[in-house]
Motif scaffolding. Structure first.
Motif, PDB file in Angstrom:
ATOM      1  N   ALA B  71     -13.696  -9.271  -2.988  1.00 24.84           N
ATOM      2  CA  ALA B  71     -12.581  -8.784  -3.813  1.00 24.84           C
ATOM      3  C   ALA B  71     -12.689  -7.269  -4.000  1.00 24.84           C
ATOM      4  CB  ALA B  71     -12.601  -9.496  -5.160  1.00 24.84           C
ATOM      5  N   ALA B  72     -13.932  -6.814  -4.293  1.00 22.59           N
ATOM      6  CA  ALA B  72     -14.132  -5.372  -4.496  1.00 22.59           C
ATOM      7  C   ALA B  72     -13.825  -4.611  -3.214  1.00 22.59           C
ATOM      8  CB  ALA B  72     -15.573  -5.121  -4.928  1.00 22.59           C
ATOM      9  N   GLY B  73     -14.281  -5.159  -2.096  1.00 21.06           N
ATOM     10  CA  GLY B  73     -14.019  -4.530  -0.805  1.00 21.06           C
ATOM     11  C   GLY B  73     -12.529  -4.429  -0.529  1.00 21.06           C
ATOM     12  N   SER B  74     -11.822  -5.554  -0.789  1.00 22.70           N
ATOM     13  CA  SER B  74     -10.376  -5.556  -0.551  1.00 22.70           C
ATOM     14  C   SER B  74      -9.681  -4.542  -1.448  1.00 22.70           C
ATOM     15  CB  SER B  74      -9.777  -6.929  -0.830  1.00 22.70           C
ATOM     16  OG  SER B  74     -10.566  -7.912  -0.313  1.00 22.70           O
ATOM     17  N   LEU B  75     -10.091  -4.529  -2.742  1.00 25.79           N
ATOM     18  CA  LEU B  75      -9.454  -3.608  -3.691  1.00 25.79           C
ATOM     19  C   LEU B  75      -9.707  -2.155  -3.307  1.00 25.79           C
ATOM     20  CD1 LEU B  75     -10.011  -5.293  -7.165  1.00 25.79           C
ATOM     21  CD2 LEU B  75      -7.838  -4.748  -6.078  1.00 25.79           C
ATOM     22  N   SER B  76     -10.986  -1.866  -3.006  1.00 24.87           N
ATOM     23  CA  SER B  76     -11.298  -0.473  -2.669  1.00 24.87           C
ATOM     24  C   SER B  76     -10.627  -0.066  -1.355  1.00 24.87           C
ATOM     25  CB  SER B  76     -12.807  -0.245  -2.603  1.00 24.87           C
ATOM     26  OG  SER B  76     -13.352  -1.086  -1.640  1.00 24.87           O
ATOM     27  N   GLY B  77     -10.557  -1.014  -0.425  1.00 20.52           N
ATOM     28  CA  GLY B  77      -9.870  -0.753   0.839  1.00 20.52           C
ATOM     29  C   GLY B  77      -8.403  -0.439   0.605  1.00 20.52           C
ATOM     30  N   ALA B  78      -7.778  -1.276  -0.229  1.00 21.80           N
ATOM     31  CA  ALA B  78      -6.359  -1.072  -0.536  1.00 21.80           C
ATOM     32  C   ALA B  78      -6.142   0.261  -1.240  1.00 21.80           C
ATOM     33  CB  ALA B  78      -5.858  -2.218  -1.403  1.00 21.80           C
ATOM     34  N   PHE B  79      -7.055   0.548  -2.204  1.00 15.74           N
ATOM     35  CA  PHE B  79      -6.944   1.806  -2.955  1.00 15.74           C
ATOM     36  C   PHE B  79      -7.094   3.010  -2.018  1.00 15.74           C
ATOM     37  CE2 PHE B  79      -8.954   5.269  -5.359  1.00 15.74           C
ATOM     38  CZ  PHE B  79      -7.957   5.480  -6.309  1.00 15.74           C
ATOM     39  N   ALA B  81      -6.551   3.072   1.230  1.00 10.86           N
ATOM     40  CA  ALA B  81      -5.380   3.156   2.111  1.00 10.86           C
ATOM     41  C   ALA B  81      -4.201   3.797   1.372  1.00 10.86           C
ATOM     42  CB  ALA B  81      -5.017   1.762   2.603  1.00 10.86           C
ATOM     43  N   HIS B  82      -4.040   3.354   0.101  1.00 13.13           N
ATOM     44  CA  HIS B  82      -2.939   3.894  -0.705  1.00 13.13           C
ATOM     45  C   HIS B  82      -3.124   5.401  -0.925  1.00 13.13           C
ATOM     46  CE1 HIS B  82       0.118   4.117  -3.786  1.00 13.13           C
ATOM     47  NE2 HIS B  82      -0.751   4.707  -4.589  1.00 13.13           N
ATOM     48  N   HIS B  83      -4.351   5.775  -1.222  1.00 12.57           N
ATOM     49  CA  HIS B  83      -4.684   7.183  -1.468  1.00 12.57           C
ATOM     50  C   HIS B  83      -4.407   8.021  -0.216  1.00 12.57           C
ATOM     51  CE1 HIS B  83      -6.737  10.579  -3.254  1.00 12.57           C
ATOM     52  NE2 HIS B  83      -7.453  10.688  -2.139  1.00 12.57           N
ATOM     53  N   GLN B  84      -4.837   7.486   0.916  1.00 14.96           N
ATOM     54  CA  GLN B  84      -4.638   8.184   2.180  1.00 14.96           C
ATOM     55  C   GLN B  84      -3.151   8.381   2.459  1.00 14.96           C
ATOM     56  OE1 GLN B  84      -7.578   9.633   2.976  1.00 14.96           O
ATOM     57  NE2 GLN B  84      -7.224   9.100   5.114  1.00 14.96           N
ATOM     58  N   ARG B  85      -2.382   7.296   2.201  1.00  9.86           N
ATOM     59  CA  ARG B  85      -0.931   7.363   2.438  1.00  9.86           C
ATOM     60  C   ARG B  85      -0.284   8.421   1.545  1.00  9.86           C
ATOM     61  NH1 ARG B  85      -0.576   1.914   3.406  1.00  9.86           N
ATOM     62  NH2 ARG B  85      -0.323   1.477   1.192  1.00  9.86           N
ATOM     63  N   ALA B  86      -0.728   8.447   0.257  1.00  8.88           N
ATOM     64  CA  ALA B  86      -0.155   9.405  -0.696  1.00  8.88           C
ATOM     65  C   ALA B  86      -0.474  10.838  -0.268  1.00  8.88           C
ATOM     66  CB  ALA B  86      -0.704   9.128  -2.091  1.00  8.88           C
ATOM     67  N   ALA B  87      -1.739  11.060   0.167  1.00 12.69           N
ATOM     68  CA  ALA B  87      -2.162  12.400   0.585  1.00 12.69           C
ATOM     69  C   ALA B  87      -1.366  12.848   1.810  1.00 12.69           C
ATOM     70  CB  ALA B  87      -3.653  12.381   0.903  1.00 12.69           C
TER      71      ALA B  87
END
Lengths: 191, 145
Positions: B71-79, B81-87
């Motif tokens: 779960a932590a891996g999925s969450l951090s991965g999603a976060f 990815a989201h951060h990268q997309r925003a940047a």
């Protein structure tokens, strides 16, 4: 007319009662044997008890369709064999689940011997022999094990075994021969 | 106790197998039959104690740990990815804004240059005499003469 309508339900009820009594007698006569076969087959007390109950429940539901072409014992044994087969198949399908087995080990299974006039040494030797047969049983296929148990624990005739298992007598003989070969090899220390 | 269903002549009916010819095997089968009968007799009808399925401690703990890690891996991965997309989006927006600004500046510069050229053109056309004017005057005088 009124008398006729009053009699009909009573007749039906008494036929049901007779069938129920007959079935109760069948349960009383054959339940220990079915339980013994399933216990020897699974080495699991709880599973044997559960499958025995399922067997008689299924038999009760289909009791009306039993036409007496074979003996009740053969018919019941066929149900028990099929239930056992289904159980193992389901268990294989559920390999990903953490299924807990209550099967007792060979030591415990071979503990049970009738207390006859035997010396301690004879008892020990008998226990050892029994343990070897249990061990050989582990190496048998499902069919070989079933045929072996029906023949050498339940003392069934080949024709009855063929009827219970749905195999031909020739196939039963072949399975039995292979099973005995494996037991013999285990007894000689050559599994 | 005999495991065989003996007939009158002492042989087993329908026996296809040579178990009887092997005394060791026969003895073992006899004992095995006795064992199965004795065991089932002892077990049959005994009140069964309710089995409490004791779950071993490490299995659920390991399952929970693995679940949490996933779960932590999925969450951090999603976060991530989201951060990268925003940047990336911010970078693109900045680049676009800069390009727009540069375009605007270039446009303004072009307009200013054009204005300057127009001014210069009009000033020069007013002050500088026509290049051939003196010659034209001379030719007019010659013709009159």
């Amino acid at each position: 007319m009124a008398a006729g309508t009053a009699v009909k339900p009573m007749t039906a009820e008494s036929a049901e009662e007779i069938a129920a009594r007959e079935f109760a007698r069948v349960v009383e006569n054959h339940r220990p044997q079915i339980f013994r076969f399933l216990l020897a087959s699974t080495r699991d007390l709880d599973l044997a008890e559960t499958l025995t109950q399922e067997c008689f429940l299924k038999a009760y539901r289909n009791w009306g369709r039993f036409r007496g072409e074979s003996s009740a014992m053969t018919w019941l044994m066929r149900i028990a064999i099929n239930l056992q087969k289904d159980h193992w198949r389901n268990r294989r399908m559920q390999f990903w689940r953490h299924t807990r087995t209550n099967a007792v080990d060979l030591d415990e299974a071979s503990e049970w011997l009738p207390s006859g006039e035997r010396t301690a040494e004879q008892k020990m030797l008998a226990r050892e022999r029994v343990q070897q047969v249990w061990k050989a049983m582990e190496g048998l296929s499902e069919r070989q094990r079933t045929v072996f148990l029906l023949r050498y624990v339940e003392d069934q005739e080949l024709s009855d075994i063929a009827h219970s298992t749905g195999l031909s007598e020739g196939t039963v003989k072949a399975h039995l021969s292979r099973a005995l070969g494996k037991v013999r090899a285990e007894l000689r220390g050559k599994p | 106790m005999s495991w065989k269903k003996d007939t009158a002549d002492g042989t087993r009916p329908n026996s296809p197998i040579d178990a009887e010819s092997d005394p060791v095997l026969e003895r073992a089968l006899h004992d095995f039959r006795a064992n199965a009968h004795a065991w089932s007799q002892a077990a049959y009808g005994q009140p069964r104690a309710q089995v409490h399925v004791a779950r071993s401690g490490w299995r659920p703990a390991a399952a929970w740990a693995l679940g949490c890690a996933l779960a932590a891996g999925s969450l951090s991965g999603a976060f991530y990815a989201h951060h990268q997309r925003a940047a990336m989006a911010a970078r693109l927006a900045l680049r676009e804004r800069t390009a727009q600004q540069q375009q605007l500046t270039a446009q303004q510069q072009r307009a200013a240059d054009e204005d300057l050229l127009a001014t210069v053109d009009s000033d020069i056309s007013r002050e500088v005499p026509a290049a051939m004017e003196p010659l034209a005057q001379l030719m007019d005088e010659d013709a009159a003469r």
